[in-house]
Write a protein that holds these residues in place. Structure first.
Motif, PDB file in Angstrom:
ATOM      1  N   GLN A 146       0.825  -1.208   0.000  1.00 48.82           N
ATOM      2  CA  GLN A 146       0.000   0.000   0.000  1.00 48.82           C
ATOM      3  C   GLN A 146       0.858   1.257   0.000  1.00 48.82           C
ATOM      4  O   GLN A 146       0.559   2.241  -0.701  1.00 48.82           O
ATOM      5  CB  GLN A 146      -0.955  -0.015   1.205  1.00 48.82           C
ATOM      6  CG  GLN A 146      -2.037  -1.071   1.126  1.00 48.82           C
ATOM      7  CD  GLN A 146      -2.814  -1.033  -0.187  1.00 48.82           C
ATOM      8  OE1 GLN A 146      -3.282   0.025  -0.617  1.00 48.82           O
ATOM      9  NE2 GLN A 146      -2.931  -2.178  -0.832  1.00 48.82           N
ATOM     10  N   HIS A 147       1.932   1.253   0.792  1.00 51.41           N
ATOM     11  CA  HIS A 147       2.840   2.407   0.815  1.00 51.41           C
ATOM     12  C   HIS A 147       3.557   2.574  -0.524  1.00 51.41           C
ATOM     13  O   HIS A 147       3.705   3.693  -1.032  1.00 51.41           O
ATOM     14  CB  HIS A 147       3.863   2.245   1.938  1.00 51.41           C
ATOM     15  CG  HIS A 147       3.327   2.578   3.293  1.00 51.41           C
ATOM     16  ND1 HIS A 147       3.267   3.864   3.787  1.00 51.41           N
ATOM     17  CD2 HIS A 147       2.813   1.791   4.270  1.00 51.41           C
ATOM     18  CE1 HIS A 147       2.743   3.865   4.998  1.00 51.41           C
ATOM     19  NE2 HIS A 147       2.455   2.613   5.311  1.00 51.41           N
ATOM     20  N   GLU A 148       4.021   1.463  -1.094  1.00 51.57           N
ATOM     21  CA  GLU A 148       4.710   1.523  -2.381  1.00 51.57           C
ATOM     22  C   GLU A 148       3.749   1.982  -3.487  1.00 51.57           C
ATOM     23  O   GLU A 148       4.128   2.772  -4.355  1.00 51.57           O
ATOM     24  CB  GLU A 148       5.312   0.163  -2.725  1.00 51.57           C
ATOM     25  CG  GLU A 148       6.467  -0.241  -1.816  1.00 51.57           C
ATOM     26  CD  GLU A 148       7.101  -1.551  -2.245  1.00 51.57           C
ATOM     27  OE1 GLU A 148       6.679  -2.103  -3.287  1.00 51.57           O
ATOM     28  OE2 GLU A 148       8.015  -2.032  -1.549  1.00 51.57           O
ATOM     29  N   LYS A 149       2.529   1.481  -3.455  1.00 54.69           N
ATOM     30  CA  LYS A 149       1.518   1.848  -4.449  1.00 54.69           C
ATOM     31  C   LYS A 149       1.226   3.349  -4.379  1.00 54.69           C
ATOM     32  O   LYS A 149       1.128   4.028  -5.415  1.00 54.69           O
ATOM     33  CB  LYS A 149       0.238   1.048  -4.204  1.00 54.69           C
ATOM     34  CG  LYS A 149      -0.863   1.227  -5.243  1.00 54.69           C
ATOM     35  CD  LYS A 149      -1.989   0.237  -4.956  1.00 54.69           C
ATOM     36  CE  LYS A 149      -3.051   0.264  -6.055  1.00 54.69           C
ATOM     37  NZ  LYS A 149      -3.852   1.479  -6.057  1.00 54.69           N
ATOM     38  N   ASN A 150       1.094   3.853  -3.176  1.00 56.28           N
ATOM     39  CA  ASN A 150       0.855   5.290  -2.993  1.00 56.28           C
ATOM     40  C   ASN A 150       2.020   6.102  -3.549  1.00 56.28           C
ATOM     41  O   ASN A 150       1.814   7.109  -4.242  1.00 56.28           O
ATOM     42  CB  ASN A 150       0.660   5.602  -1.510  1.00 56.28           C
ATOM     43  CG  ASN A 150       0.525   7.098  -1.253  1.00 56.28           C
ATOM     44  OD1 ASN A 150      -0.437   7.738  -1.660  1.00 56.28           O
ATOM     45  ND2 ASN A 150       1.523   7.668  -0.582  1.00 56.28           N
ATOM     46  N   PHE A 151       3.243   5.678  -3.255  1.00 53.59           N
ATOM     47  CA  PHE A 151       4.423   6.404  -3.734  1.00 53.59           C
ATOM     48  C   PHE A 151       4.481   6.385  -5.262  1.00 53.59           C
ATOM     49  O   PHE A 151       4.731   7.429  -5.896  1.00 53.59           O
ATOM     50  CB  PHE A 151       5.695   5.786  -3.152  1.00 53.59           C
ATOM     51  CG  PHE A 151       6.961   6.493  -3.554  1.00 53.59           C
ATOM     52  CD1 PHE A 151       7.404   7.595  -2.847  1.00 53.59           C
ATOM     53  CD2 PHE A 151       7.701   6.056  -4.652  1.00 53.59           C
ATOM     54  CE1 PHE A 151       8.574   8.254  -3.211  1.00 53.59           C
ATOM     55  CE2 PHE A 151       8.868   6.717  -5.032  1.00 53.59           C
ATOM     56  CZ  PHE A 151       9.297   7.820  -4.313  1.00 53.59           C
ATOM     57  N   TRP A 152       4.252   5.226  -5.849  1.00 53.98           N
ATOM     58  CA  TRP A 152       4.376   5.091  -7.303  1.00 53.98           C
ATOM     59  C   TRP A 152       3.272   5.849  -8.042  1.00 53.98           C
ATOM     60  O   TRP A 152       3.544   6.592  -8.989  1.00 53.98           O
ATOM     61  CB  TRP A 152       4.364   3.622  -7.689  1.00 53.98           C
ATOM     62  CG  TRP A 152       4.585   3.399  -9.156  1.00 53.98           C
ATOM     63  CD1 TRP A 152       3.680   2.972 -10.078  1.00 53.98           C
ATOM     64  CD2 TRP A 152       5.807   3.628  -9.872  1.00 53.98           C
ATOM     65  NE1 TRP A 152       4.246   2.918 -11.321  1.00 53.98           N
ATOM     66  CE2 TRP A 152       5.552   3.309 -11.227  1.00 53.98           C
ATOM     67  CE3 TRP A 152       7.077   4.067  -9.507  1.00 53.98           C
ATOM     68  CZ2 TRP A 152       6.526   3.423 -12.207  1.00 53.98           C
ATOM     69  CZ3 TRP A 152       8.055   4.175 -10.488  1.00 53.98           C
ATOM     70  CH2 TRP A 152       7.779   3.862 -11.827  1.00 53.98           C
ATOM     71  N   GLU A 153       2.023   5.663  -7.592  1.00 60.04           N
ATOM     72  CA  GLU A 153       0.895   6.238  -8.329  1.00 60.04           C
ATOM     73  C   GLU A 153       0.654   7.715  -8.007  1.00 60.04           C
ATOM     74  O   GLU A 153       0.367   8.508  -8.911  1.00 60.04           O
ATOM     75  CB  GLU A 153      -0.374   5.433  -8.040  1.00 60.04           C
ATOM     76  CG  GLU A 153      -0.302   3.999  -8.583  1.00 60.04           C
ATOM     77  CD  GLU A 153      -1.582   3.218  -8.329  1.00 60.04           C
ATOM     78  OE1 GLU A 153      -2.476   3.733  -7.626  1.00 60.04           O
ATOM     79  OE2 GLU A 153      -1.677   2.071  -8.822  1.00 60.04           O
ATOM     80  N   ASN A 154       0.772   8.071  -6.731  1.00 61.04           N
ATOM     81  CA  ASN A 154       0.424   9.434  -6.322  1.00 61.04           C
ATOM     82  C   ASN A 154       1.601  10.402  -6.322  1.00 61.04           C
ATOM     83  O   ASN A 154       1.398  11.614  -6.142  1.00 61.04           O
ATOM     84  CB  ASN A 154      -0.230   9.415  -4.938  1.00 61.04           C
ATOM     85  CG  ASN A 154      -1.545   8.655  -4.944  1.00 61.04           C
ATOM     86  OD1 ASN A 154      -2.262   8.644  -5.943  1.00 61.04           O
ATOM     87  ND2 ASN A 154      -1.856   8.000  -3.847  1.00 61.04           N
TER      88      ASN A 154
END
Length: 313
Positions: free
Chosen positions: A179-187
């Motif tokens: 979830q943290h990685e997804k937030n960093f990559w997408e947002n």
């Protein structure tokens, strides 16, 4: 789990770094989760967006790669397990921006081996069952991408002390990490929105590299910047008050010790001993031996941030 794979066999380090820009790698995980003291999320963002290029000619990286074979072979000797290279970069089947470039596969197990080298100053970090948090993030990231059940990590400490450990897959941690990685990559990376820069030494060092000199121009600060200035000035006042209070407490303790070298209580040991420090009188050296001074002086340029309160009109 069907994994996408990219061959790294013919890649040089520049090509490999360019491929890593396309997603989040194992060593990036600890940066995003805040467990890496050497690099900030802000710097990672600049690297992923191509605004900053990672240092390539690094002695630590070079010798880490040279000694990787040594560490892997010693792991085989000490454990009786067999390992093999995987000259591929893997991508998670559900999150293709999650990348894994592992050092070795462990033959006959759904497991990987990560090889490390470090200096003797970091020996305590490997005591007992401990594995540094940054490396735990890296291993869990790899297991998430590959669907593996466990990972091994082997480290050569100070060139003469070898340690290896086993780490089990932690699905609860992996879910949080993704979830943290997804937030960093997408947002951040894909959205082109940098994360807020922090006060870490790595962030400060990066700013010094990005903007080493000034251009002599003046700009108008916006309201957000003025708010930052006010916050800085407020913290400076608080810091001075705390420093003054700290000095007062220290002086009170010195008065209690008087000429004693040490003081003992049930919970503390306090020392108050004379120390001799040798320093060079640079002003006198410049006056009496200017040629020697000029020979050994080393100029350096730094940018200093200063704030001055302006009088209201």
């Amino acid at each position: 789990m069907a994994l996408a794979k990219v061959s790294t066999l013919e890649m040089d380090r520049t090509q490999w770094l360019r491929e890593r820009q396309k997603g989040i790698g194992g060593s990036d995980a600890s940066i995003i989760l805040g467990f890496n003291k050497w690099k900030s999320p802000f710097q990672l963002y600049l690297e992923k967006t191509g605004e900053h290029v990672e240092e390539i000619n690094n002695e630590f990286i070079y010798w880490g790669n040279v000694l990787e074979d040594v560490v892997a072979k010693e792991f085989e000797v000490r454990t009786g397990k067999k390992v093999r290279r995987r000259n591929q970069m893997f991508k998670h089947s559900d999150y293709p921006w999650m990348l894994a470039n592992i050092d070795r596969d462990v033959v006959g197990e759904k497991a990987l081996l990560e090889c490390k080298t470090t200096n003797s100053f970091n020996k305590d970090a490997w005591d007992g069952d401990d594995v540094p948090a940054a490396y735990l993030c890296q291993l869990q990231h790899y297991m998430a991408v590959l669907g593996y059940e466990k990972a091994y990590i082997a480290v050569l400490i100070g060139g003469n002390h070898f340690v290896w450990k086993e780490v089990e897959r932690d699905d609860e941690f992996i879910e949080i990490m993704i979830q943290h990685e997804k937030n960093f990559w997408e947002n951040h990376v894909l959205a082109g929105v940098p994360p807020q820069i922090d006060g870490s030494p790595s962030a400060t060092e990066l700013l010094n590299k990005l903007y080493p000199t000034d251009n002599g121009e003046a700009i108008i600060l916006d309201q957000q910047s003025e708010t930052l200035v006010e916050a800085i000035e407020s913290l400076k006042a608080d810091k001075k008050q705390l420093e003054d209070q700290l000095k007062a407490y220290e002086n009170q303790l010195k008065m209690t010790l008087e000429e004693a070298s040490e003081g003992h209580s049930p919970r503390f040991k306090v020392t108050y001993k004379a120390q001799t420090r040798n320093t060079i009188d640079s002003k006198r050296l410049k006056e009496e031996a200017p040629a020697v001074y000029e020979k050994y002086v080393k100029p350096s340029t730094i940018r200093v941030l200063k704030i001055k309160q302006l009088e209201a009109n």
